[in-house]
Motif scaffolding. Structure first.
Motif, PDB file in Angstrom:
ATOM      1  N   MET B   1       0.843  -1.193   0.000  1.00 51.70           N
ATOM      2  CA  MET B   1       0.000   0.000   0.000  1.00 51.70           C
ATOM      3  C   MET B   1       0.889   1.257   0.000  1.00 51.70           C
ATOM      4  SD  MET B   1      -3.271   0.857   2.414  1.00 51.70           S
ATOM      5  CE  MET B   1      -2.594  -0.188   3.673  1.00 51.70           C
ATOM      6  N   THR B   2       0.614   2.141  -0.925  1.00 47.50           N
ATOM      7  CA  THR B   2       1.401   3.365  -0.957  1.00 47.50           C
ATOM      8  C   THR B   2       0.852   4.336   0.074  1.00 47.50           C
ATOM      9  OG1 THR B   2      -0.092   4.358  -2.531  1.00 47.50           O
ATOM     10  CG2 THR B   2       1.753   3.111  -3.441  1.00 47.50           C
ATOM     11  N   LEU B   3       1.625   5.364   0.333  1.00 51.37           N
ATOM     12  CA  LEU B   3       1.182   6.372   1.310  1.00 51.37           C
ATOM     13  C   LEU B   3      -0.086   7.050   0.818  1.00 51.37           C
ATOM     14  CD1 LEU B   3       1.888   7.733   3.957  1.00 51.37           C
ATOM     15  CD2 LEU B   3       3.000   9.541   2.636  1.00 51.37           C
ATOM     16  N   ALA B   4      -0.140   7.313  -0.513  1.00 49.12           N
ATOM     17  CA  ALA B   4      -1.304   8.009  -1.059  1.00 49.12           C
ATOM     18  C   ALA B   4      -2.572   7.197  -0.823  1.00 49.12           C
ATOM     19  CB  ALA B   4      -1.110   8.258  -2.549  1.00 49.12           C
ATOM     20  N   SER B   5      -2.486   5.898  -1.088  1.00 48.69           N
ATOM     21  CA  SER B   5      -3.692   5.110  -0.922  1.00 48.69           C
ATOM     22  C   SER B   5      -4.011   4.931   0.562  1.00 48.69           C
ATOM     23  CB  SER B   5      -3.562   3.759  -1.623  1.00 48.69           C
ATOM     24  OG  SER B   5      -2.600   2.970  -0.981  1.00 48.69           O
TER      25      SER B   5
END
Lengths: 397, 626
Positions: B1-5
């Motif tokens: 999971m990316t920070l944005a998501s």
């Protein structure tokens, strides 16, 4: 019910040569369903049953006796369903049981039918187990099962050659079975490394924002969903807002059924592959006759539930006629291999597993005049989407 | 999971929490002041959505039309709430603890059928909110702007309520009544008006939440039950009566759920966990954990605990049933045993159901009435018994052995869960039992290999000698009769007196050397065991079981039966089970809108006999004896 029977008898007497013999005891069909739990599907279903009943009785009933439906609410709970079924059996002395919606209720009633040795015509439950793993001599199922409907979509899905599939499904028997069937059939049809990402959502309580976001993050090439009802409406709206469906083919089991598609109105998705029922476009003689009669009687258009209710009653009448008796064992014998006419054409209850060959319409969704419709559809005959006879025999106990 | 998501998921969780908070805030406000466990709060929420949908059709989809509809819908629901309070609840505040719950359950049934009659069965999709129909880019993820709006509405409502409660005279009175209702009344606060107002405000919030849901979800008939359990959980996790607590709890649960969904399937060393599937019970797991650490919820205080309702009836000296009562019981038993010669086969099926539910209700009554421990999750032990028996049968055990295993399975569960539960009291205890019940339910629902998953297990039929309906009926009569007698005997034994002492005055009981907690734990285990007996009998009478056996409606049915019959009446469970089962069965056949009629019947019974049918009969009996 009495008034309806009187009216039906009166119409029959006036118009046809063979009115039910005066004072003949009606033949009772014991019907039970979760009317208050799934009203969107089951109110049209009830209307379909009423229409079929009128037709059967107007034509003189069966075996010279009028047909009567004794209908009960099973409250969507297997325990209560078994209780009302017992009432239908022991107090109403019905010739057969029919109806039910949810898989667990269908399975419970099916096992009761086996115990009490009475035929059970499961009209709506989709679970594969009803006729396979848990199949029994007394149980017959009308609708195309989860496996069959999935199989109707899979060839199109496999043609796309996508590698990474996101699967979203309601977390109970129907959704789980659809997911399993989809994965298995896809792997068989499309060799060479398919990946699946899954989201199981609680039935009726989809947490749309997080689910859609998680699906986007999974970066799938295509989506297979078995959502329906409120969950589907929420999923469509949220998915469109967040751009989940952009450039991604979507397959949605049951998505084309008017019960679920109509609620979306002009926001209905475009270009999804679905199974469903394009009532407005099916132009076969048998369907036209059904649709016209339905609209004349109820001033409303038929839903898929209407077809299911109508066909179930027609099937029961045909079975009694063929058996020439209401004896349970004779009925069961008559129903194995029974062929009868439905709005979808001629349908057979296979002797092999008591699954009917009723099919479904497969097509793509579009929006026309502010309403969701199915286009480019075809009728998928149920008999073409079943596993081999040997496989079925191995599954049945 | 990316920070944005991750950020996007956090926002999702917070938006969901905002919607949930609005419902829970009304619930906690109502409970804090009136002590009513308002089961109909979900129905008010659903009415809000439907009302908003109907109003939008009239007022149009423009900004004024839409937002006007939302506010008008909430106001309409507030009026409905006030009417319910004035016509119904006002009459039964003095009745035994939790009777109001039964009354509001009647309201739930009526509202559902009324909604179906007025708006029909189809889902009604509302318009998107004008001005908030698109999505906003947040670190590369498209987040619907309406979610962001909800995100703001939650805290705004929190602030407004906070202002109302701390900055106005009305708020002061509400806080006073929440802290100590008796004292506030003694100081001249007009309770009656205060209660009605608070109920209307609570209903307004529920209606508002429902109306605001319209752009996210079509108005549908499942909304009431979909939200009510979660709203209760938020209320309890936050601490009953605490609005900031409800806010915190909603945030906690919203975020936990969003993270569960986004975590996906995670492989650990050798096994993998499918986190999205956890959303089925996430809120109940959170509740169990919070209550284990903080028995009064996050921000609840001891003072906000519901005072044990000291109804005179409860305090009356309990006289062991004399010879006359015993003889009457035996006569009733003998008379019932003659049923197969009088009624048809279905009468036996129905009577078997009544007997099983009577035992189930009696086990709950033992816990609630004698033990003073209300349970919202008693179905867990019923279901453990049923599943214990069914799983044994599936592994080849004969019926006789399976029936003996049923109470043992329930006992095991009751011992474990009871150990945690008896550390709490009042509604907190009741909600912890619910949490455990839901956890058991979700295990049964998911563990396909053993429990058959959502389908359950079929083919659980009695052995040949009990296969005829009359044989099974006599068997059930014998077992339930013996079990009911045993429960009545335990309740009137020295153990029962000790249990009652702990219920009425824990301090004095401790001073007398009674180990209250140990006694309560034992009572919990006894109640669970007897519920397990009922569950085992149930499984074999139906031939199949599924997760419904341990779901919330089953627990609610038992509560309603106990309260209808009379929480302290000896014959209460039997009468309650008979009345409820017979009514439901008869009405379902007699009328299409049977749920509304059943709800109406429940209201009539509740208003006419606040002490339950059994309580009313006992009073008649005593008067006649005098």
């Amino acid at each position: 019910m009495n008034i309806r029977r009187l009216v039906a008898a009166a119409i029959g007497a006036a118009a046809f040569a063979l009115p039910p013999a005066a004072g003949a005891q009606p033949i009772k069909l014991g019907e039970l369903n979760s009317y208050k739990v799934f009203p969107a599907f089951l109110e049209p279903y009830r209307k379909g049953m009423d229409l079929a009943l009128d037709e059967v009785n107007a034509a003189g009933g069966v075996l010279g006796r009028p047909l009567e439906i004794v209908s009960r609410d099973d409250t969507g709970n297997p325990g209560d369903a078994v209780r009302v079924a017992e009432e239908l059996i022991s107090r109403e002395k019905v010739a057969l049981l029919m109806g039910t919606f949810a898989s667990n209720v269908g399975l419970a009633v099916s096992d009761l039918a086996r115990q009490r040795k009475l035929p059970f015509l499961a009209a709506e439950p989709l679970t594969d187990k009803l006729v396979w793993e848990n199949g029994n001599k007394y149980t017959f199922r009308l609708r195309a099962s989860t496996y069959m409907q999935t199989a109707m979509l899979v060839p199109e899905a496999a043609k796309l050659g996508r590698k990474r599939w996101a699967i979203v499904y309601p977390n109970y028997e129907y959704g789980q079975a659809a997911t399993t069937a989809f994965k298995k059939q896809m792997i068989a049809l499309q060799p060479g490394g398919i990946e699946f990402v899954e989201q199981a959502v609680p039935l009726g309580k989809i947490d749309t924002g997080p689910v859609v976001q998680a699906l986007i993050d999974a970066k799938p090439d295509a989506i297979f969903s078995s959502l329906f009802g409120t969950d589907l409406a929420r999923f469509v709206r949220e998915g469109q807002l967040r751009g989940l469906f952009k450039d991604r083919p979507v397959f949605n089991l049951l998505g084309g059924e008017p019960e679920y598609l109509d609620a979306l109105k002009e926001e209905a998705p475009v270009g999804w592959w679905v199974t469903g029922y394009p009532w407005y476009a099916i132009d076969t003689a048998e369907h036209r006759r059904f649709r016209d009669a339905y609209q004349a009687k109820f001033s409303d258009y038929p839903r898929l539930g209407s077809v299911v209710g109508y066909s179930a009653v027609k099937a029961a009448a045909a079975a009694i006629r063929k058996a020439g008796s209401t004896d349970a064992e004779k009925l069961v014998a008559a129903m194995s291999g029974l062929a009868f006419d439905s709005p979808f054409g001629r349908i057979t209850f296979r002797a092999l597993d008591h699954q009917s060959t009723m099919g479904a319409y497969v097509g793509r969704t579009a929006v026309k005049d502010g309403k969701g419709v199915m286009v480019d559809w075809r009728y998928a005959d149920g008999r073409d989407y079943l596993p081999s006879d040997d496989t079925v025999r191995r599954m049945r106990p | 999971m990316t920070l944005a998501s991750f950020v996007a998921q956090l926002l999702n969780g917070l938006a969901g929490a905002s919607a949930l908070f609005l419902v829970a805030a009304g619930l906690t406000l109502i409970f804090g002041v009136t002590r009513v466990v308002n089961f109909a709060h979900g129905s008010l929420y659903m009415l809000g959505a439907y009302a908003a949908w109907a109003l939008v059709q009239v007022l149009g989809h423009g900004p004024l039309g839409f937002w006007g509809s939302v506010l008008l819908a909430a106001a309409a629901v507030a009026v409905v709430g006030a009417v319910i309070e004035v016509l119904l609840l006002k009459r039964i505040y003095a009745a035994p603890h939790l009777l109001q719950l039964t009354a509001t359950f009647g309201v739930v049934l009526i509202v559902r059928d009324a909604t179906l009659a007025v708006w029909g069965a189809d889902d009604l999709l509302g318009p998107r909110a004008p001005g908030f129909s698109g999505a906003v880019d947040v670190f590369g993820s498209a987040v619907p702007s309406y979610e962001l709006l909800l995100l703001a509405i939650g805290p705004a409502v929190l602030l407004l309520l906070w202002r109302l409660l701390t900055g106005t005279r009305f708020g002061m009175l509400v806080r006073a009544a929440t802290e100590n209702r008796l004292l506030a009344g003694a100081l001249g606060v007009d309770e009656r008006r205060l209660f009605t107002t608070v109920f209307a405000i609570g209903a307004f919030l529920a209606g508002l939440a429902g109306a605001l849901q319209l752009p996210r979800e079509p108005a549908n008939l499942g909304m009431d039950l979909a939200i009510i359990a979660e709203a209760f959980v938020v209320t309890v996790v936050g601490g009953l009566g605490s609005i900031p607590g409800a806010f915190l709890a909603a945030l906690l649960i919203g975020v936990v759920k969003a993270l569960c969904v986004s975590a996906g399937t995670v492989a650990f060393d050798g096994f993998s966990v499918d986190f999205p599937k956890l959303t089925l019970v996430a809120e109940f797991v959170v509740m169990a954990l919070v209550l284990a650490v903080k028995p009064q919820g996050l921000l609840g205080s001891v003072a906000a605990m519901p005072p044990t309702t000291q109804v005179a009836e409860q305090r009356a000296l309990v006289v062991p049933p004399g010879r006359n009562a015993a003889l009457a019981g035996l006569a009733a038993l003998a008379l019932t045993a003659l049923l197969p010669f009088a009624g048809d086969d279905y009468a036996l099926v129905l009577a078997t159901d009544v007997l099983v539910f009577a035992l189930f209700a009696a086990s709950l009554q033992f816990m609630m009435g004698t033990g003073g421990m209300a349970s919202f999750g008693h179905a867990a032990y019923f279901g453990l018994g049923a599943y214990g028996a069914a799983i044994a049968v599936k592994h080849g055990a004969p019926m006789e052995l399976a029936l003996c295993l049923a109470p043992l399975a329930a006992l095991a569960g009751a011992l474990v869960f009871g150990w945690f539960c008896v550390r709490l009291s009042g509604v907190y205890l009741a909600m912890l039992t619910l949490a455990f019940a839901q956890i058991v339910w979700s295990v049964a629902f998911q563990w396909d290999a053993v429990t058959g998953g959502s389908n359950g297990l079929v083919g659980i039929w009695p052995a040949a000698w009990l296969a005829p309906r009359r044989a099974y009926f006599w068997f059930a009569l014998a077992v339930c009769g013996a079990a009911l007698a045993a429960l009545a005997w335990i309740a009137r034994s020295p153990f029962g007196y000790a249990l009652r002492a702990g219920r009425d005055s824990p301090l004095r009981a401790e001073a007398l050397g009674i180990d209250v907690r140990a006694i309560q734990w034992t009572a919990f285990a006894i109640a669970g065991t007897f519920a397990g007996v009922a569950g085992g009998l149930f499984a074999f009478s139906k031939g199949s079981i599924s997760p419904e056996t341990l779901a919330i409606p089953r627990s609610v049915d038992a509560l309603v039966m106990v309260l209808l019959g009379g929480i302290n009446a000896l014959a209460g469970p039997l009468l309650g089970a008979a009345a409820f089962t017979w009514l439901a069965d008869t009405l379902a056949r007699a009328t299409e809108y049977w749920r509304a009629v059943l709800g109406g019947a429940i209201l009539v019974i509740v208003l006419a006999f606040p002490l339950g049918i059994g309580g009313a009969l006992e009073r008649l009996w005593r008067r006649a004896a005098r």
